[in-house]
Write a protein that holds these residues in place. Structure first.
Motif, PDB file in Angstrom:
ATOM      1  N   GLU A 157      -6.828   1.381  -1.093  1.00  0.00           N
ATOM      2  CA  GLU A 157      -6.071   1.201  -2.330  1.00  0.00           C
ATOM      3  C   GLU A 157      -4.667   1.792  -2.227  1.00  0.00           C
ATOM      4  O   GLU A 157      -3.714   1.259  -2.809  1.00  0.00           O
ATOM      5  N   ILE A 158      -4.523   2.872  -1.481  1.00  0.00           N
ATOM      6  CA  ILE A 158      -3.200   3.458  -1.272  1.00  0.00           C
ATOM      7  C   ILE A 158      -2.347   2.523  -0.428  1.00  0.00           C
ATOM      8  O   ILE A 158      -1.187   2.232  -0.753  1.00  0.00           O
ATOM      9  N   CYS A 159      -2.928   2.021   0.653  1.00  0.00           N
ATOM     10  CA  CYS A 159      -2.208   1.099   1.535  1.00  0.00           C
ATOM     11  C   CYS A 159      -1.765  -0.150   0.779  1.00  0.00           C
ATOM     12  O   CYS A 159      -0.669  -0.679   1.007  1.00  0.00           O
TER      13      CYS A 159
ATOM     14  N   LYS B  24      -2.519  -7.769  -4.822  1.00  0.00           N
ATOM     15  CA  LYS B  24      -2.009  -8.937  -4.079  1.00  0.00           C
ATOM     16  C   LYS B  24      -1.986  -8.713  -2.572  1.00  0.00           C
ATOM     17  O   LYS B  24      -1.059  -9.137  -1.881  1.00  0.00           O
ATOM     18  N   VAL B  25      -2.995  -8.039  -2.066  1.00  0.00           N
ATOM     19  CA  VAL B  25      -3.175  -7.970  -0.620  1.00  0.00           C
ATOM     20  C   VAL B  25      -4.494  -8.650  -0.287  1.00  0.00           C
ATOM     21  O   VAL B  25      -5.396  -8.727  -1.122  1.00  0.00           O
ATOM     22  N   HIS B  26      -4.603  -9.140   0.933  1.00  0.00           N
ATOM     23  CA  HIS B  26      -5.844  -9.749   1.382  1.00  0.00           C
ATOM     24  C   HIS B  26      -6.831  -8.657   1.803  1.00  0.00           C
ATOM     25  O   HIS B  26      -6.436  -7.573   2.238  1.00  0.00           O
ATOM     26  N   VAL B  27      -8.105  -8.978   1.681  1.00  0.00           N
ATOM     27  CA  VAL B  27      -9.164  -8.057   2.109  1.00  0.00           C
ATOM     28  C   VAL B  27      -9.854  -8.666   3.327  1.00  0.00           C
ATOM     29  O   VAL B  27     -10.378  -9.780   3.267  1.00  0.00           O
ATOM     30  N   ARG B  28      -9.802  -7.923   4.426  1.00  0.00           N
ATOM     31  CA  ARG B  28     -10.469  -8.324   5.665  1.00  0.00           C
ATOM     32  C   ARG B  28     -11.470  -7.223   6.014  1.00  0.00           C
ATOM     33  O   ARG B  28     -11.152  -6.306   6.777  1.00  0.00           O
TER      34      ARG B  28
ATOM     35  N   GLN C 263     -11.810  -6.519  -6.894  1.00  0.00           N
ATOM     36  CA  GLN C 263     -10.992  -6.514  -8.098  1.00  0.00           C
ATOM     37  C   GLN C 263      -9.807  -5.557  -7.949  1.00  0.00           C
ATOM     38  O   GLN C 263      -8.668  -5.896  -8.302  1.00  0.00           O
ATOM     39  N   ARG C 264     -10.058  -4.376  -7.419  1.00  0.00           N
ATOM     40  CA  ARG C 264      -8.996  -3.386  -7.254  1.00  0.00           C
ATOM     41  C   ARG C 264      -7.899  -3.883  -6.310  1.00  0.00           C
ATOM     42  O   ARG C 264      -6.712  -3.688  -6.564  1.00  0.00           O
ATOM     43  N   LEU C 265      -8.318  -4.519  -5.213  1.00  0.00           N
ATOM     44  CA  LEU C 265      -7.341  -4.901  -4.199  1.00  0.00           C
ATOM     45  C   LEU C 265      -6.680  -6.243  -4.499  1.00  0.00           C
ATOM     46  O   LEU C 265      -5.496  -6.431  -4.199  1.00  0.00           O
TER      47      LEU C 265
ATOM     48  N   GLU D  90     -23.683  -4.971  -5.044  1.00  0.00           N
ATOM     49  CA  GLU D  90     -22.872  -6.031  -5.653  1.00  0.00           C
ATOM     50  C   GLU D  90     -21.768  -5.449  -6.525  1.00  0.00           C
ATOM     51  O   GLU D  90     -20.649  -5.975  -6.559  1.00  0.00           O
ATOM     52  N   ALA D  91     -22.065  -4.356  -7.212  1.00  0.00           N
ATOM     53  CA  ALA D  91     -21.034  -3.700  -8.013  1.00  0.00           C
ATOM     54  C   ALA D  91     -19.936  -3.124  -7.121  1.00  0.00           C
ATOM     55  O   ALA D  91     -18.740  -3.187  -7.465  1.00  0.00           O
ATOM     56  N   ASN D  92     -20.300  -2.555  -5.977  1.00  0.00           N
ATOM     57  CA  ASN D  92     -19.307  -2.031  -5.034  1.00  0.00           C
ATOM     58  C   ASN D  92     -18.384  -3.136  -4.537  1.00  0.00           C
ATOM     59  O   ASN D  92     -17.161  -2.964  -4.457  1.00  0.00           O
ATOM     60  N   ILE D  93     -18.973  -4.273  -4.150  1.00  0.00           N
ATOM     61  CA  ILE D  93     -18.166  -5.393  -3.657  1.00  0.00           C
ATOM     62  C   ILE D  93     -17.213  -5.871  -4.743  1.00  0.00           C
ATOM     63  O   ILE D  93     -16.002  -6.048  -4.513  1.00  0.00           O
TER      64      ILE D  93
END
Length: 367
Positions: A227-229, A40-44, A34-36, A26-29
């Motif tokens: 995170e770089i992308c 302001k990018v979507h996470v898929r 939070q980082r992404l 849960e901490a990883n998720i």
């Protein structure tokens, strides 16, 4: 025969068993989202890692916009479980796969796929025309991995214009996966090479928009580069997968950014000599394609497979191995995706008590 139940202590589990530490997972998720989201990018997330609709729903609840899968068979399982916004990230070639895809689209029209060739696009168009169906597609672009993907520049534009003539296909985005960069240990090198790959991707998207294509999705990135992308203007979504559990290969590249939340529980079954112990987790329990798994909390003990059912433990300095028959040990996999594919269930626990048992629903879905 004992059947694991919610509320049981881990001591009751038979071995080998695949454990998930819920607190760490849960901490990883939360950390990834939070980082992404701050960028302001979507996470898929790529669901080829978790192979479980239950875990896919946890990722969606945390803020993911949908999921990726690698194969049609994975998409069938996820879509039938209610995960509708799916992107199949591997080219779909051959009549059997295309026929399965048609059946899937009939029930789940939000599905998206990638194409990287004239032949692939034409075959997809033909079978969809016969079924009177349409689909949104992404151009799969080679950004340096040299696996699948049309080459940038003239080849990509030629393919895009051909797709534009096919009434059943609607080009809405580009995908470029820099898989060859995920595990580079030097962070500066990884970032530099990733930005170069992203320049190819976003420049191609801009070219295609100039040509009149509505390129709304620019998707890329894995756990090692997401995170770089996400810092590159023009990238709209990223596809990390392994971050949820991590493995030794990613840990060596990323450090402590995410915790190793998944382990394989095993038992010492033999102690033939003072310098050797044998456990009941071999090649059928722990994959070795990315190196050897590591014994949790004991860096001075090395694992190597002793066959399908056995793992051999030795001291890294040839000293006595401080283990006894019956000891229960946890191993951190070197490659999370392929190790998960060896198991039927996740045994998810918090502080050593089972809270959930999830089937590995897309285990073996290679078609």
């Amino acid at each position: 025969m004992y059947q694991p139940q919610i509320g049981d202590a881990l001591e009751l589990l038979d071995t080998p068993s695949m454990l998930v530490d819920l607190t760490l997972m849960e901490a990883n998720i939360a950390s990834m989202m939070q980082r992404l989201q701050a960028r302001k990018v979507h996470v898929r997330p790529h669901l080829k890692t978790v192979k479980s609709p239950a875990l896919a729903r946890k990722l969606l609840a945390a803020g993911a916009i949908g999921g990726c899968v690698a194969k049609v068979s994975e998409a069938e399982v996820m879509a039938d479980a209610g995960i509708e916004d799916l992107l199949i990230t591997t080219e779909i070639i051959g009549q059997p796969k295309l026929a399965r895809l048609v059946s899937l689209i009939q029930k789940h029209p939000a599905l998206k796929v990638v194409v990287d060739s004239l032949a692939g696009a034409q075959a997809l168009h033909q079978i969809l025309a016969e079924a009177r169906l349409e689909i949104n597609v992404l151009l799969d672009l080679n950004v340096g991995q040299n696996r699948c993907g049309v080459n940038p520049g003239a080849d990509a534009r030629t393919l895009a214009h051909h797709i534009g003539t096919l009434s059943q296909l609607h080009l809405i985005g580009v995908q470029g996966y820099e898989g060859h960069l995920q595990h580079i240990h030097n962070p500066e090198e990884r970032a530099q090479r990733c930005r170069q790959a992203m320049q190819i991707l976003v420049e191609t998207a801009t070219q295609l928009r100039t040509d009149g294509f509505p390129i709304d999705i620019v998707t890329t990135g894995g756990t090692g580069t997401a995170e770089i992308c996400a810092e590159v203007d023009g990238v709209t979504e990223v596809q990390p997968g392994s971050f949820i559990f991590m493995d030794t290969d990613y840990h060596h590249a990323l450090g402590s950014s995410y915790a190793n939340a998944l382990t394989i529980l095993s038992t010492v079954i033999s102690r033939p000599t003072p310098t050797r112990a044998v456990v009941d987790a071999g090649l059928k329990s722990l994959s070795t394609d990315s190196g050897m798994p590591e014994l949790k909390g004991q860096d001075d003990i090395a694992y190597h497979p002793g066959g399908d059912e056995h793992g051999i433990l030795t001291s890294t300095d040839n000293a006595t191995v401080p283990l006894e028959i019956g000891d229960r040990l946890e191993f951190i996999p070197s490659h999370i995706d392929t190790t998960i594919n060896l198991h039927d269930y996740y045994y998810a626990h918090r502080n050593g008590i089972l809270e959930a048992i999830w089937p590995v629903a897309t285990r073996g879905k290679v078609q």
